[in-house]
Scaffold this motif. Structure first.
Motif, PDB file in Angstrom:
ATOM      1  N   GLY A 128     -20.148 -28.257  31.804  1.00  0.00           N
ATOM      2  CA  GLY A 128     -20.556 -27.152  32.655  1.00  0.00           C
ATOM      3  C   GLY A 128     -20.182 -27.401  34.103  1.00  0.00           C
ATOM      4  O   GLY A 128     -19.668 -26.519  34.800  1.00  0.00           O
ATOM      5  N   ARG A 129     -20.413 -28.641  34.574  1.00  0.00           N
ATOM      6  CA  ARG A 129     -20.094 -28.968  35.965  1.00  0.00           C
ATOM      7  C   ARG A 129     -18.587 -28.891  36.203  1.00  0.00           C
ATOM      8  O   ARG A 129     -18.134 -28.398  37.245  1.00  0.00           O
ATOM      9  N   GLU A 130     -17.802 -29.381  35.258  1.00  0.00           N
ATOM     10  CA  GLU A 130     -16.348 -29.348  35.415  1.00  0.00           C
ATOM     11  C   GLU A 130     -15.822 -27.917  35.472  1.00  0.00           C
ATOM     12  O   GLU A 130     -14.860 -27.629  36.213  1.00  0.00           O
ATOM     13  N   ASN A 131     -16.418 -27.007  34.712  1.00  0.00           N
ATOM     14  CA  ASN A 131     -16.030 -25.597  34.791  1.00  0.00           C
ATOM     15  C   ASN A 131     -16.240 -25.058  36.200  1.00  0.00           C
ATOM     16  O   ASN A 131     -15.371 -24.378  36.758  1.00  0.00           O
ATOM     17  N   LEU A 132     -17.381 -25.362  36.784  1.00  0.00           N
ATOM     18  CA  LEU A 132     -17.707 -24.857  38.122  1.00  0.00           C
ATOM     19  C   LEU A 132     -16.813 -25.491  39.183  1.00  0.00           C
ATOM     20  O   LEU A 132     -16.338 -24.808  40.100  1.00  0.00           O
ATOM     21  N   VAL A 133     -16.570 -26.790  39.065  1.00  0.00           N
ATOM     22  CA  VAL A 133     -15.697 -27.475  40.019  1.00  0.00           C
ATOM     23  C   VAL A 133     -14.289 -26.886  39.954  1.00  0.00           C
ATOM     24  O   VAL A 133     -13.634 -26.669  40.992  1.00  0.00           O
ATOM     25  N   LEU A 134     -13.811 -26.599  38.742  1.00  0.00           N
ATOM     26  CA  LEU A 134     -12.473 -26.033  38.582  1.00  0.00           C
ATOM     27  C   LEU A 134     -12.348 -24.698  39.308  1.00  0.00           C
ATOM     28  O   LEU A 134     -11.365 -24.459  40.033  1.00  0.00           O
ATOM     29  N   VAL A 135     -13.334 -23.827  39.133  1.00  0.00           N
ATOM     30  CA  VAL A 135     -13.278 -22.525  39.799  1.00  0.00           C
ATOM     31  C   VAL A 135     -13.310 -22.693  41.320  1.00  0.00           C
ATOM     32  O   VAL A 135     -12.567 -22.025  42.052  1.00  0.00           O
ATOM     33  N   LEU A 176     -12.109 -23.923  47.941  1.00  0.00           N
ATOM     34  CA  LEU A 176     -13.350 -24.080  48.690  1.00  0.00           C
ATOM     35  C   LEU A 176     -13.605 -25.553  48.994  1.00  0.00           C
ATOM     36  O   LEU A 176     -13.188 -26.445  48.248  1.00  0.00           O
ATOM     37  N   ASP A 177     -14.283 -25.802  50.095  1.00  0.00           N
ATOM     38  CA  ASP A 177     -14.640 -27.158  50.474  1.00  0.00           C
ATOM     39  C   ASP A 177     -15.761 -27.683  49.587  1.00  0.00           C
ATOM     40  O   ASP A 177     -16.672 -26.935  49.214  1.00  0.00           O
ATOM     41  N   ASP A 178     -15.703 -28.968  49.271  1.00  0.00           N
ATOM     42  CA  ASP A 178     -16.743 -29.683  48.529  1.00  0.00           C
ATOM     43  C   ASP A 178     -17.103 -28.993  47.209  1.00  0.00           C
ATOM     44  O   ASP A 178     -18.246 -28.556  47.003  1.00  0.00           O
ATOM     45  N   PRO A 179     -16.151 -28.899  46.287  1.00  0.00           N
ATOM     46  CA  PRO A 179     -16.414 -28.248  44.998  1.00  0.00           C
ATOM     47  C   PRO A 179     -17.568 -28.880  44.228  1.00  0.00           C
ATOM     48  O   PRO A 179     -18.317 -28.184  43.532  1.00  0.00           O
ATOM     49  N   GLY A 180     -17.730 -30.200  44.341  1.00  0.00           N
ATOM     50  CA  GLY A 180     -18.812 -30.854  43.621  1.00  0.00           C
ATOM     51  C   GLY A 180     -20.178 -30.386  44.068  1.00  0.00           C
ATOM     52  O   GLY A 180     -21.073 -30.152  43.241  1.00  0.00           O
ATOM     53  N   ALA A 181     -20.359 -30.228  45.369  1.00  0.00           N
ATOM     54  CA  ALA A 181     -21.639 -29.751  45.892  1.00  0.00           C
ATOM     55  C   ALA A 181     -21.896 -28.305  45.471  1.00  0.00           C
ATOM     56  O   ALA A 181     -23.031 -27.932  45.155  1.00  0.00           O
ATOM     57  N   ILE A 182     -20.845 -27.510  45.458  1.00  0.00           N
ATOM     58  CA  ILE A 182     -20.980 -26.113  45.018  1.00  0.00           C
ATOM     59  C   ILE A 182     -21.416 -26.073  43.562  1.00  0.00           C
ATOM     60  O   ILE A 182     -22.325 -25.311  43.186  1.00  0.00           O
ATOM     61  N   ALA A 183     -20.788 -26.915  42.730  1.00  0.00           N
ATOM     62  CA  ALA A 183     -21.135 -26.954  41.310  1.00  0.00           C
ATOM     63  C   ALA A 183     -22.579 -27.383  41.113  1.00  0.00           C
ATOM     64  O   ALA A 183     -23.323 -26.776  40.328  1.00  0.00           O
ATOM     65  N   ASP A 184     -22.995 -28.429  41.817  1.00  0.00           N
ATOM     66  CA  ASP A 184     -24.359 -28.929  41.655  1.00  0.00           C
ATOM     67  C   ASP A 184     -25.389 -27.894  42.087  1.00  0.00           C
ATOM     68  O   ASP A 184     -26.443 -27.748  41.453  1.00  0.00           O
ATOM     69  N   ASP A 185     -25.086 -27.172  43.146  1.00  0.00           N
ATOM     70  CA  ASP A 185     -26.013 -26.138  43.622  1.00  0.00           C
ATOM     71  C   ASP A 185     -26.175 -25.031  42.591  1.00  0.00           C
ATOM     72  O   ASP A 185     -27.293 -24.583  42.314  1.00  0.00           O
ATOM     73  N   LEU A 186     -25.067 -24.603  41.993  1.00  0.00           N
ATOM     74  CA  LEU A 186     -25.125 -23.524  41.008  1.00  0.00           C
ATOM     75  C   LEU A 186     -25.776 -23.990  39.711  1.00  0.00           C
ATOM     76  O   LEU A 186     -26.514 -23.232  39.071  1.00  0.00           O
ATOM     77  N   LEU A 187     -25.540 -25.224  39.320  1.00  0.00           N
ATOM     78  CA  LEU A 187     -26.215 -25.747  38.130  1.00  0.00           C
ATOM     79  C   LEU A 187     -27.726 -25.730  38.327  1.00  0.00           C
ATOM     80  O   LEU A 187     -28.476 -25.340  37.418  1.00  0.00           O
ATOM     81  N   ALA A 188     -28.170 -26.120  39.501  1.00  0.00           N
ATOM     82  CA  ALA A 188     -29.608 -26.106  39.777  1.00  0.00           C
ATOM     83  C   ALA A 188     -30.141 -24.682  39.817  1.00  0.00           C
ATOM     84  O   ALA A 188     -31.221 -24.390  39.280  1.00  0.00           O
ATOM     85  N   ARG A 189     -29.380 -23.811  40.427  1.00  0.00           N
ATOM     86  CA  ARG A 189     -29.815 -22.416  40.572  1.00  0.00           C
ATOM     87  C   ARG A 189     -29.973 -21.721  39.223  1.00  0.00           C
ATOM     88  O   ARG A 189     -30.843 -20.866  39.052  1.00  0.00           O
ATOM     89  N   PHE A 190     -29.152 -22.117  38.244  1.00  0.00           N
ATOM     90  CA  PHE A 190     -29.181 -21.477  36.939  1.00  0.00           C
ATOM     91  C   PHE A 190     -29.837 -22.351  35.871  1.00  0.00           C
ATOM     92  O   PHE A 190     -29.655 -22.119  34.684  1.00  0.00           O
ATOM     93  N   SER A 191     -30.614 -23.344  36.327  1.00  0.00           N
ATOM     94  CA  SER A 191     -31.377 -24.213  35.423  1.00  0.00           C
ATOM     95  C   SER A 191     -30.488 -24.887  34.380  1.00  0.00           C
ATOM     96  O   SER A 191     -30.817 -24.948  33.201  1.00  0.00           O
ATOM     97  N   LEU A 192     -29.336 -25.391  34.846  1.00  0.00           N
ATOM     98  CA  LEU A 192     -28.374 -26.035  33.955  1.00  0.00           C
ATOM     99  C   LEU A 192     -28.078 -27.481  34.367  1.00  0.00           C
ATOM    100  O   LEU A 192     -27.157 -28.095  33.830  1.00  0.00           O
TER     101      LEU A 192
END
Length: 263
Positions: free
Chosen positions: A98-105, A111-127
């Motif tokens: 799931g995290r790799e999907n978000l980082v890829l997008v 976008l800057d700091d894809p890892g932080a973006i992915a982690d934020d969205l995972l938390a936001r969507f309870s994933l």
């Protein structure tokens, strides 16, 4: 919901045909910013065609459509930069986590700091707990939540959801409903198409019924209920359900059209 008087989406007289098949026959609608707008219709009513026009994937034959102040025909790039689209089936890579999907997008969008973006969205969507797992191990509801999370990379202000709960079980559908409601509370404008009348009843601030290429009703749930007289049984008033309203309006229009066209 936003109090802005300018609609996030404005459609005026949009028409679209495919050969001799007239799918949209002059559609008019406004969607307020920060609201959830449900477009109801049977199979073949033109819902997906309308979404594809609004997301610049199709050009209208006539009429105008404006999203976030940009015309979909003359300024498609500006429209695409401010929207996101989620189709009927989750567009996720099952081999990746799931995290790799978000980082890829995020990387594809530069976008800057894809890892932080992915982690934020995972938390936001309870994933978060499932973020390192392959998507092939996810349930249907988790895949759809991840799909919507991916569509939010880059903070689009308008989100198009084309039948977002197709094929989901009732529990997964409830999960997605909660996600959609949360998006609207945070200011995202959501236009969703659906065949599930309960879905529109639960989620939408306004509901439009698309039938044979035209909007035949448009209003809040209370306004649509007022179109049919309440039934009374032993002095107990019964309000019509959205399903009864939909079937009554579509049935009436179909009867009228058949009388006009004896062929």
């Amino acid at each position: 919901m936003s109090t802005s008087t300018q609609p996030a989406i404005r459609v005026r007289g949009v028409e679209k045909s495919f050969g001799d098949l007239h799918v949209l026959r002059g559609v008019y609608l406004d969607v307020a910013p920060g609201s959830i707008f449900a477009l109801l219709g049977s199979n073949g009513a033109g819902k997906t065609t309308m979404v594809r026009i609004l997301s610049t994937l199709l050009a209208p034959d006539a009429g105008t459509a404006v999203v976030n102040g940009f015309d979909v025909t003359t300024a498609p790039r500006d429209v695409r930069e401010s929207i996101s689209l989620t189709g009927q089936f989750a567009a996720v890579d099952e081999i990746l986590s799931g995290r790799e999907n978000l980082v890829l997008v995020a990387r594809l969008r530069h976008l800057d700091d894809p890892g932080a973006i992915a982690d934020d969205l995972l938390a936001r969507f309870s994933l978060t707990d499932a973020g390192s797992r392959r998507v092939s191990t996810y349930s249907g509801g988790m895949r759809r939540r991840l799909d919507i999370a991916m569509s939010l990379v880059g903070h689009p202000t308008v989100l198009f959801l084309d039948e977002p709960t197709t094929g989901l079980d009732p529990e997964a559908r409830q999960e997605v409903w909660q996600v959609i409601q949360g998006l609207a509370r945070q200011g995202t404008t959501v236009l969703l198409t659906t065949q599930y009348l309960e879905e529109a009843e639960q989620l939408a601030d306004r509901i439009a019924i698309l039938h044979q290429g035209r909007i035949i009703a448009n209003g809040t749930l209370a306004e649509l209920k007022a179109l049919l007289p309440p039934a009374t049984v032993e002095y107990v008033e019964k309000q019509p359900t959205l399903e009864e309203i939909f079937l009554a309006l579509v049935g009436t229009r179909a009867t009228t059209d058949s009388q006009k066209d004896p062929s």
